[in-house]
Design a protein around this motif. Sequence first.
Motif, mmCIF file in Angstrom:
data_model
loop_
_atom_site.group_PDB
_atom_site.id
_atom_site.type_symbol
_atom_site.label_atom_id
_atom_site.label_comp_id
_atom_site.label_asym_id
_atom_site.label_seq_id
_atom_site.Cartn_x
_atom_site.Cartn_y
_atom_site.Cartn_z
ATOM 1 N N CYS A 92 29.923 -10.322 37.774
ATOM 2 C CA CYS A 92 31.088 -11.219 37.784
ATOM 3 C C CYS A 92 32.419 -10.533 37.456
ATOM 4 C CB CYS A 92 30.867 -12.384 36.817
ATOM 5 S SG CYS A 92 30.982 -11.940 35.063
ATOM 6 N N GLY A 93 32.374 -9.285 36.990
ATOM 7 C CA GLY A 93 33.608 -8.564 36.698
ATOM 8 C C GLY A 93 34.171 -8.775 35.302
ATOM 9 N N TYR A 94 33.461 -9.513 34.446
ATOM 10 C CA TYR A 94 33.914 -9.721 33.065
ATOM 11 C C TYR A 94 34.064 -8.363 32.372
ATOM 12 C CZ TYR A 94 33.783 -11.189 28.169
ATOM 13 O OH TYR A 94 34.070 -11.388 26.850
ATOM 14 N N ALA A 95 35.148 -8.175 31.631
ATOM 15 C CA ALA A 95 35.386 -6.907 30.925
ATOM 16 C C ALA A 95 34.521 -6.839 29.665
ATOM 17 C CB ALA A 95 36.851 -6.760 30.565
ATOM 18 N N LEU A 96 33.439 -6.076 29.754
ATOM 19 C CA LEU A 96 32.584 -5.867 28.590
ATOM 20 C C LEU A 96 33.295 -4.988 27.573
ATOM 21 C CD1 LEU A 96 29.242 -5.268 30.492
ATOM 22 C CD2 LEU A 96 29.849 -7.278 29.120
#
Length: 98
Positions: A26-30
Amino acid sequence: MADRIIHIAGEPIRVGVLGRQLCAFCGYALQSRNVRHLSFIGPAPKMGFSTWKVGALVEVREGGASHVGVLGEDPVPNGGCWESALAEAVAEEAVGNG
């Protein structure tokens, strides 16, 4: 965000002093780090910041994140960022076959 959600660690990248690791789905910034502001006891990691193994299942919740498995090696847990997209794909397939 829900109380907790699981993401799939993607390939970490570094451009200059900035390092990022996003969810491969999803592209969430870990992680998003300015490596100038980090220090280590001993040698610094290869990217200049600690990263999750690519494919790691990372549970993100308020106050932190933890490793809960590896995609392809461990059972895929419930609560993943991919669940709504997967449900939509299954529904679309059912309509197309109906």
